[in-house]
Design a protein around this motif. Structure first.
Motif, PDB file in Angstrom:
ATOM      1  N   LYS A  42     185.097  31.415   5.140  1.00  0.00           N
ATOM      2  CA  LYS A  42     185.265  32.813   4.800  1.00  0.00           C
ATOM      3  C   LYS A  42     185.882  32.948   3.420  1.00  0.00           C
ATOM      4  O   LYS A  42     186.809  32.230   3.081  1.00  0.00           O
ATOM      5  CB  LYS A  42     186.206  33.432   5.841  1.00  0.00           C
ATOM      6  N   GLN A  43     185.351  33.845   2.602  1.00  0.00           N
ATOM      7  CA  GLN A  43     185.988  34.209   1.326  1.00  0.00           C
ATOM      8  C   GLN A  43     186.180  35.713   1.380  1.00  0.00           C
ATOM      9  O   GLN A  43     185.229  36.487   1.265  1.00  0.00           O
ATOM     10  CB  GLN A  43     185.090  33.788   0.153  1.00  0.00           C
ATOM     11  N   GLU A  44     187.405  36.159   1.588  1.00  0.00           N
ATOM     12  CA  GLU A  44     187.625  37.569   1.869  1.00  0.00           C
ATOM     13  C   GLU A  44     188.162  38.353   0.694  1.00  0.00           C
ATOM     14  O   GLU A  44     187.982  39.556   0.602  1.00  0.00           O
ATOM     15  CB  GLU A  44     188.609  37.704   3.036  1.00  0.00           C
ATOM     16  N   GLU A  45     188.843  37.634  -0.188  1.00  0.00           N
ATOM     17  CA  GLU A  45     189.521  38.305  -1.290  1.00  0.00           C
ATOM     18  C   GLU A  45     188.511  39.002  -2.217  1.00  0.00           C
ATOM     19  O   GLU A  45     187.391  38.531  -2.393  1.00  0.00           O
ATOM     20  CB  GLU A  45     190.282  37.254  -2.084  1.00  0.00           C
ATOM     21  N   ILE A  46     188.931  40.087  -2.810  1.00  0.00           N
ATOM     22  CA  ILE A  46     188.051  40.806  -3.739  1.00  0.00           C
ATOM     23  C   ILE A  46     188.797  40.986  -5.052  1.00  0.00           C
ATOM     24  O   ILE A  46     189.942  41.457  -5.059  1.00  0.00           O
ATOM     25  CB  ILE A  46     187.680  42.204  -3.194  1.00  0.00           C
ATOM     26  N   THR A  47     188.171  40.575  -6.146  1.00  0.00           N
ATOM     27  CA  THR A  47     188.782  40.889  -7.443  1.00  0.00           C
ATOM     28  C   THR A  47     187.850  41.737  -8.304  1.00  0.00           C
ATOM     29  O   THR A  47     188.283  42.357  -9.257  1.00  0.00           O
ATOM     30  CB  THR A  47     189.155  39.622  -8.230  1.00  0.00           C
ATOM     31  N   GLY A  48     186.569  41.744  -7.957  1.00  0.00           N
ATOM     32  CA  GLY A  48     185.662  42.561  -8.758  1.00  0.00           C
ATOM     33  C   GLY A  48     184.260  42.504  -8.187  1.00  0.00           C
ATOM     34  O   GLY A  48     184.051  41.985  -7.098  1.00  0.00           O
ATOM     35  N   LEU A  73     174.722  34.398   7.315  1.00  0.00           N
ATOM     36  CA  LEU A  73     175.489  34.695   6.113  1.00  0.00           C
ATOM     37  C   LEU A  73     175.948  36.137   6.212  1.00  0.00           C
ATOM     38  O   LEU A  73     175.303  36.966   6.855  1.00  0.00           O
ATOM     39  CB  LEU A  73     174.618  34.545   4.862  1.00  0.00           C
ATOM     40  N   ALA A  74     177.068  36.452   5.572  1.00  0.00           N
ATOM     41  CA  ALA A  74     177.484  37.847   5.498  1.00  0.00           C
ATOM     42  C   ALA A  74     178.079  38.075   4.125  1.00  0.00           C
ATOM     43  O   ALA A  74     178.746  37.199   3.577  1.00  0.00           O
ATOM     44  CB  ALA A  74     178.499  38.153   6.592  1.00  0.00           C
ATOM     45  N   PHE A  75     177.801  39.234   3.564  1.00  0.00           N
ATOM     46  CA  PHE A  75     178.308  39.558   2.218  1.00  0.00           C
ATOM     47  C   PHE A  75     178.953  40.924   2.241  1.00  0.00           C
ATOM     48  O   PHE A  75     178.686  41.751   3.115  1.00  0.00           O
ATOM     49  CB  PHE A  75     177.167  39.562   1.189  1.00  0.00           C
ATOM     50  N   LYS A  76     179.777  41.157   1.250  1.00  0.00           N
ATOM     51  CA  LYS A  76     180.341  42.503   1.083  1.00  0.00           C
ATOM     52  C   LYS A  76     179.681  43.131  -0.135  1.00  0.00           C
ATOM     53  O   LYS A  76     179.887  42.690  -1.267  1.00  0.00           O
ATOM     54  CB  LYS A  76     181.846  42.425   0.888  1.00  0.00           C
ATOM     55  N   PHE A  77     178.851  44.115   0.110  1.00  0.00           N
ATOM     56  CA  PHE A  77     178.172  44.813  -0.976  1.00  0.00           C
ATOM     57  C   PHE A  77     178.948  46.057  -1.362  1.00  0.00           C
ATOM     58  O   PHE A  77     179.739  46.580  -0.585  1.00  0.00           O
ATOM     59  CB  PHE A  77     176.762  45.236  -0.533  1.00  0.00           C
ATOM     60  N   PRO A 147     172.449  47.900  -5.304  1.00  0.00           N
ATOM     61  CA  PRO A 147     173.794  47.506  -4.847  1.00  0.00           C
ATOM     62  C   PRO A 147     174.396  46.435  -5.760  1.00  0.00           C
ATOM     63  O   PRO A 147     173.716  45.874  -6.614  1.00  0.00           O
ATOM     64  CB  PRO A 147     173.524  46.915  -3.465  1.00  0.00           C
ATOM     65  N   THR A 148     175.656  46.151  -5.522  1.00  0.00           N
ATOM     66  CA  THR A 148     176.289  45.000  -6.156  1.00  0.00           C
ATOM     67  C   THR A 148     177.095  44.253  -5.087  1.00  0.00           C
ATOM     68  O   THR A 148     177.294  44.767  -3.979  1.00  0.00           O
ATOM     69  CB  THR A 148     177.185  45.437  -7.313  1.00  0.00           C
ATOM     70  N   ILE A 149     177.541  43.086  -5.427  1.00  0.00           N
ATOM     71  CA  ILE A 149     178.283  42.283  -4.452  1.00  0.00           C
ATOM     72  C   ILE A 149     179.679  42.033  -4.987  1.00  0.00           C
ATOM     73  O   ILE A 149     179.859  41.765  -6.177  1.00  0.00           O
ATOM     74  CB  ILE A 149     177.596  40.924  -4.193  1.00  0.00           C
ATOM     75  N   PHE A 150     180.656  42.135  -4.085  1.00  0.00           N
ATOM     76  CA  PHE A 150     182.028  41.819  -4.486  1.00  0.00           C
ATOM     77  C   PHE A 150     182.188  40.312  -4.640  1.00  0.00           C
ATOM     78  O   PHE A 150     181.531  39.524  -3.964  1.00  0.00           O
ATOM     79  CB  PHE A 150     183.017  42.310  -3.429  1.00  0.00           C
ATOM     80  N   TYR A 151     183.116  39.918  -5.513  1.00  0.00           N
ATOM     81  CA  TYR A 151     183.414  38.485  -5.606  1.00  0.00           C
ATOM     82  C   TYR A 151     184.886  38.286  -5.935  1.00  0.00           C
ATOM     83  O   TYR A 151     185.600  39.237  -6.276  1.00  0.00           O
ATOM     84  CB  TYR A 151     182.515  37.809  -6.631  1.00  0.00           C
ATOM     85  N   ALA A 152     185.326  37.052  -5.785  1.00  0.00           N
ATOM     86  CA  ALA A 152     186.719  36.707  -6.071  1.00  0.00           C
ATOM     87  C   ALA A 152     186.746  35.739  -7.232  1.00  0.00           C
ATOM     88  O   ALA A 152     186.086  34.705  -7.191  1.00  0.00           O
ATOM     89  CB  ALA A 152     187.364  36.078  -4.834  1.00  0.00           C
ATOM     90  N   CYS A 171     182.189  37.293  -2.172  1.00  0.00           N
ATOM     91  CA  CYS A 171     182.817  37.619  -0.905  1.00  0.00           C
ATOM     92  C   CYS A 171     181.813  37.348   0.186  1.00  0.00           C
ATOM     93  O   CYS A 171     180.851  38.106   0.335  1.00  0.00           O
ATOM     94  CB  CYS A 171     183.140  39.096  -0.869  1.00  0.00           C
ATOM     95  N   MET A 172     182.010  36.288   0.917  1.00  0.00           N
ATOM     96  CA  MET A 172     180.989  36.006   1.919  1.00  0.00           C
ATOM     97  C   MET A 172     181.518  35.169   3.068  1.00  0.00           C
ATOM     98  O   MET A 172     182.577  34.551   2.995  1.00  0.00           O
ATOM     99  CB  MET A 172     179.810  35.293   1.273  1.00  0.00           C
TER     100      MET A 172
END
Lengths: 473, 242
Positions: A42-48, A73-77, A147-152, A171-172
């Motif tokens: 899991k990568q949960e943190e969001i920075t942008g 897979l799961a992503f945060k869009f 859409p866009t995807i969040f990442y850390a 973030c996935m």
């Protein structure tokens, strides 16, 4: 003319058949657990966010596969607060072997900002472990509706967005399987085990017939001879435990219940939300750990406490610590009854996985016996052991996730936790009772291994020192 | 029946008895961990025939109890062997092998099991034990309520219900009231008549003279004199009056 008696053949057939029955039963209960273990990263943190994935833009996340197969897979869009339309293709690559898997098309209008968007991966080869790979996104949405995807930023790995390089991780969640290769040969291994068993039985019968000695026959002889004594000593300890108390054996029920109740009141606000079925989580931990610490502390004073007998009558000395542990075990088994009643009340369904608890309890029992033997022998020479044990068992208790979730332990120390046998014994029971499924194969192996190591060390220390006991007590 | 061949027992004792880990480490670091070799039995050899009653005498610390421990298998001798044929039943000191919280009845089974009796045997002999111990209804009571005499009676009754091949008695014949003392002596005589070999440690020369066929006199961890009861006892008495 037969070489062995027909009674022996009957015994042999019954044993082999029951061995197969157990093996089949185990296969049936553990089901998928036997073949693979599910791993979730899991990568949960969001920075942008990585920027808009509109028509013609691509994003590629490089990653290293830590397991054999990816199942989901799961992503945060994110949607920038607009209505989305169009499509997004997601393509998995295995870069080491240069394989591209069929692309998965996502309807972008389904996306909700901030929620995990789950994507099942229908089929994938199961040989990914240790290989390099990547996930590629290709956008097919009009600009302004993509859409866009969040990442850390601080995550590991590299993301390429339209030839631009971002260091970090999306973030996935990757859900994957680690396959047990050996499980493919399950029935071959079982058959091999059965033939070993048969060979062993033939050998023992052969020795019996020719009056030769071997360890198992010796053990059988000792059991025959001291069975009555063992029974008497266990029942003595069991009977005298609650003698002169009004409620008597009921304390075996009440003790763990009351302890857990106190702990529940103290810790429920702290940890409740993190743990599924907190009352049972707590009660299982209390009962299993309680048995461990009590039986070892009883067992470790067994030699010193029976000094008047040890200096007068010849009885194999290991009987004293072993019977102490067994007496505690009787108590422990009684206290499983209230545990199960509470489990039913809190919504756990009866299931076949509970039968696997027998394995867990047997391993824990052997583990305790080994430890009790080693410590009782040391205690003869250094009486400090009994006081030291009080401290050690307390440290051990706080070091085992009994009333707190294991997730509060920092990642760096998690691997130490995995070395704690009590963690595995308790976890085994929790998986069976709360989740109603068989624990992973590695848990089985660890439980059995810890028991074997403890028993071996205990026996060696005890055997080396037992002749000196009479001089020091 | 029983033969003891060149049995030697050495203890390796640290100067002071150390039984805490801290003391051990401190002494070890100071280099004060000196071991003294202590010989408790020095080349003891004798054998006992079936049905004999052997008295063992000697001053305190001569090694009598250690010898009994080696014979009963509790201690391993440093060198030499003990050969025994048949089962050995030791008479335990007061209260050993009993649990105060259990009733007399439960203690009969517990103590019997420790002495190596089978369940079936105890079931058969249960009434006999209770009868011999003269405990009557007390048998259902926890033995913490027993007087020491009652406890001793029970212990004696359990130990002698079996006809052991070898019986080891370490100074416990003077238990109970006079009536029970006579009864227990009679039972001992009966056992000896029935072929039980008895090893008997006592400081009471009268008892030794009365019961034993042969006497082993340990002095300074060695056999000083061994032979026919009356002559050894006379010599022992003379030794002490000088």
């Amino acid at each position: 003319m037969k070489y062995f008696s027909s009674r022996f053949y009957k015994k042999l057939i019954v044993l082999i058949l029951s061995f197969y029955l157990c093996a089949w039963f185990f296969y049936w209960i553990s089901g998928s657990q036997l073949r693979y273990e599910t791993i979730i990263e899991k990568q949960e943190e969001i920075t942008g966010s990585i920027g808009e994935l509109s028509e013609g833009s691509t994003a590629t996340q490089e990653l290293l596969f830590n397991f054999d197969q990816v199942t989901a897979l799961a992503f945060k869009f994110a949607d920038y607060g607009r209505n989305l339309s169009g499509k997004l293709d997601i393509i998995l690559h295995n870069e080491t072997d240069n394989i591209t898997y069929p692309s998965i098309t996502v309807d972008v209008s389904q996306i909700k900002e901030g929620d995990w968007f789950l994507i099942d991966i229908p089929y994938m080869a199961s040989d990914l472990a240790g290989k390099k790979g990547s996930i590629e996104f290709i956008g097919y949405s009009p600009t302004g509706e993509a859409p866009t995807i969040f990442y850390a930023e601080n995550g590991k790995g590299t993301i390429y967005v339209n030839e631009k390089i971002l260091s970090g991780q999306l973030c996935m969640i990757i859900s994957g399987r680690h396959y047990y290769r050996l499980a493919e040969y399950y029935w071959s291994i079982i058959t091999f085990g059965a033939s070993l068993l048969a060979a062993g039985l033939f050998y023992i019968e052969f020795c019996r017939k020719h009056g030769r000695k071997n360890a198992i026959l010796q053990l059988e002889l000792i059991w025959e001879r001291y069975r009555f004594l063992i029974k008497q000593l266990v029942s003595r300890d069991f009977k005298t435990k609650y003698k002169r108390s009004v409620l008597g054996y009921l304390w075996s029920f009440l003790n763990p219940l009351l302890t857990s109740l106190v702990q529940y009141m103290v810790f429920s606000t702290l940890f409740k939300s993190d743990i599924k079925n907190f009352p049972i989580y707590l009660l299982t931990g209390t009962i299993f750990f309680g048995f461990f610490s009590e039986s070892v502390s009883q067992g470790l004073s067994a030699i010193v406490g029976n000094s008047s007998l040890i200096t007068k009558v010849y009885v194999p000395k290991w009987i004293y610590p072993v019977t102490k542990v067994c007496a505690s075990a009787t108590n422990f088994i009684i206290s499983l009854v209230p545990l199960y009643i509470v489990a039913l009340f809190t919504g756990c369904r009866p299931n076949f996985a509970l039968i696997l608890l027998i394995f867990d309890i047997m391993c824990l029992l052997l583990f305790c016996i080994g430890l009790a033997m080693a410590l009782s022998a040391c205690n003869v020479f250094f009486r400090d052991i009994q006081y030291l044990w009080g401290v050690i068992s307390m440290v051990w208790m706080y070091g085992t996730p009994l009333f707190y979730p294991e997730t509060i332990i920092p990642e760096a120390y998690r691997s130490i936790l995995k070395l704690n046998p009590l963690y595995h014994y308790v976890n085994f029971a929790r998986t069976c009772i709360i989740d109603g499924v068989a624990p992973s194969l590695s848990t089985f192996a660890f439980c059995l291994g810890a028991a074997a190591v403890s028993l071996a060390i205990g026996c060696i220390i005890f055997k080396k020192t037992q002749n000196k006991f009479a001089l020091y007590i | 029946m029983l033969s003891i061949n060149h049995v030697t027992m050495n203890f390796r004792m640290v100067n002071d008895k150390i039984d805490s880990l801290k003391e051990y480490i401190v002494k070890l670091l100071q280099g004060k961990l000196v071991y003294n070799k202590l010989t408790v039995l020095d080349d003891i050899t004798f054998s006992v025939e079936k049905g004999e009653v052997i008295g063992i005498i000697g001053r305190n610390g001569a090694g009598k109890s250690t010898l009994l421990k080696i014979i009963s298998g509790v201690l391993q001798p440093t060198s030499g062997q003990v050969e025994t044929f048949g089962n050995i039943v030791p008479m335990l000191e007061l209260g050993a092998g009993f649990d105060a919280e259990l009733s007399g009845k439960e203690n009969i089974y517990l103590n019997g099991a420790i002495l190596g009796y089978s369940e079936q045997f105890l079931n058969e002999k249960f009434d006999e034990i209770v009868e011999f111990s003269e405990l009557g209804n007390f048998i259902e009571m926890p033995i913490r309520n027993y007087s020491s005499g009652m406890m001793a009676r029970l212990a004696f009754s359990i130990a002698t219900v079996v006809n052991p091949e070898i019986l080891i008695v370490d100074e416990i014949l003077s238990v109970g009231d006079v009536g029970f003392q006579n009864k227990s002596r009679a039972r001992m005589m009966e056992l000896m008549g029935g072929g039980t070999t008895v090893l008997f440690v006592s400081h009471s020369l009268n008892q030794i003279r009365e019961m034993c066929n042969r006497v082993v006199w340990l002095e300074n961890h060695k056999i000083y004199l061994m032979g026919e009861t009356q002559s050894v006892c006379d010599a022992y008495q003379k030794f002490w009056s000088e």
